[in-house]
Enzyme design. Sequence first.
Site, mmCIF file in Angstrom:
data_model
loop_
_atom_site.group_PDB
_atom_site.id
_atom_site.type_symbol
_atom_site.label_atom_id
_atom_site.label_comp_id
_atom_site.label_asym_id
_atom_site.label_seq_id
_atom_site.Cartn_x
_atom_site.Cartn_y
_atom_site.Cartn_z
ATOM 1 N N GLU A 71 39.520 35.109 42.425
ATOM 2 C CA GLU A 71 40.740 35.748 41.840
ATOM 3 C C GLU A 71 42.177 35.352 42.802
ATOM 4 O O GLU A 71 42.923 35.030 41.973
ATOM 5 C CB GLU A 71 40.527 37.030 41.761
ATOM 6 C CG GLU A 71 41.529 37.812 41.084
ATOM 7 C CD GLU A 71 42.770 38.275 41.402
ATOM 8 O OE1 GLU A 71 43.622 38.494 40.678
ATOM 9 O OE2 GLU A 71 42.742 38.157 42.828
ATOM 10 N N ASP A 73 36.715 37.812 47.159
ATOM 11 C CA ASP A 73 37.590 36.785 47.836
ATOM 12 C C ASP A 73 38.861 37.534 48.315
ATOM 13 O O ASP A 73 39.353 38.339 47.716
ATOM 14 C CB ASP A 73 37.851 35.630 46.947
ATOM 15 C CG ASP A 73 38.749 35.790 45.892
ATOM 16 O OD1 ASP A 73 38.413 36.583 45.043
ATOM 17 O OD2 ASP A 73 39.650 35.179 45.538
#
Length: 448
Positions: free
Chosen positions: A153, A91
């Site tokens: 994250e 991500d």
Amino acid sequence: MTDELARRIDELMPRAKVDLAELVAIPSVADPRQYPPEKCREAAEWVAAAFTEAGLRDVHLEETPDGSHAVVGHRPPPPGAPTVLLYSHYDVQPPLDGPAWTSPPFELTERDGRWYGRGAADCKGNIVMHLTALRALGESVPVGLKLVVEGSEEQGTGGLEAYVPPHAGELHADALLICDTGNAAVGVPTATTSLRGVVYVVLAVEALKGDVHSGMFGGPAPDALAALIRILDSLRDADGGTRINGLDCEGSWSGVGYDEGTFRTDAGVLDGARLTGSGTVADRLWARPAVTVIGIDCPPVVGSVPAVPATARARISLRVPPGTDARAAQDALVAHLEAAAPWGVRVSVERESAGAPFKAETGGPAYAALDKAMQEVYGKPMSFLGQGGSIPLCNVLATTFPEAEIVLMGVEEPRCRIHAPNESVDPEEIRNMAHVEALFLRHFAASR
């Protein structure tokens, strides 16, 4: 053998660029308010397919408690060999200021010897580093492997942190390569050994029952925004250094330094503006608390009216160095803010999250193997670096696997401008750090 490994990595660099271009093209921002969630799943499936092709087994997606998907897989160790866990995340941060990008954020673009695009360094460049190292080794991977590539994250929603403890048996390894950091500068081999924790609070100030006309009441009427400014100013000394009652703000850093001129360039400090605080740059970055006002609620300039503000709010972050308890630091910050309120105004402080700092133990065989690998690739010994950012997963891993060595490394360096417009990666860092990783796996296997 090292020359042969370097040759293989050289031959793999065009493929690394294609890999990174494909990954960067997927806008895997883990925020459904801004980007379709299926794009994160598309990135996860790309990662799973790539690591399957690179020789890992049973690579699949696991849903974590926050709803994101982690890519997990493994490769059994040869008899008697240790196991290494490889970590990264797919991500990315949103592009933020679109007009500030010189090239499209989700299109890998080569410019001035660097590859630009959101996630090119943080953290898709590290995914490509892993893949390049494994492809260079081929069938001669000398250790067992575990793989975890997470998908939330950047959002900080804690999916993987909650996933790890109940799946400890599946993820256990002797060394954990947390590839979400990088070198102190291009060509300077570095392991990150210190992470500051972070705490957040929201400070609210109330001074009046409602806004009042400044012409009729301004002067005697207490101004909530002015009170807020006074409280916030009390958090810094005359040099701009953090000063919070009850908190030690005088630590020192013993690892690699950070040249002030380089820091000014890396941080984009304007000519004539002085750095805040005292001590070395490294002291201030990695060994001392650092307070930042990250948001204020108050009347905006556009549309403002001649009124005395009744209320004002600010959100404050406090970076916490290793050796300082995050909750204790939050307590000290709250007490300081409450005590600093002027003129009898009402203040309330909402406590938000508190993430603990992290410090790695560097005396084991994994660090010795990494130092040897870095010296072979870069021709100089490994340095130790601190990071102002926080990776909460590291403390979860340290608690869950207390005997494992945790190593933070990767392709990121200051010129990457991670999280900012025009994020980029130096392809030589991908090349060299993939070489380091491959050699590390060999040296670590030989140490057992």
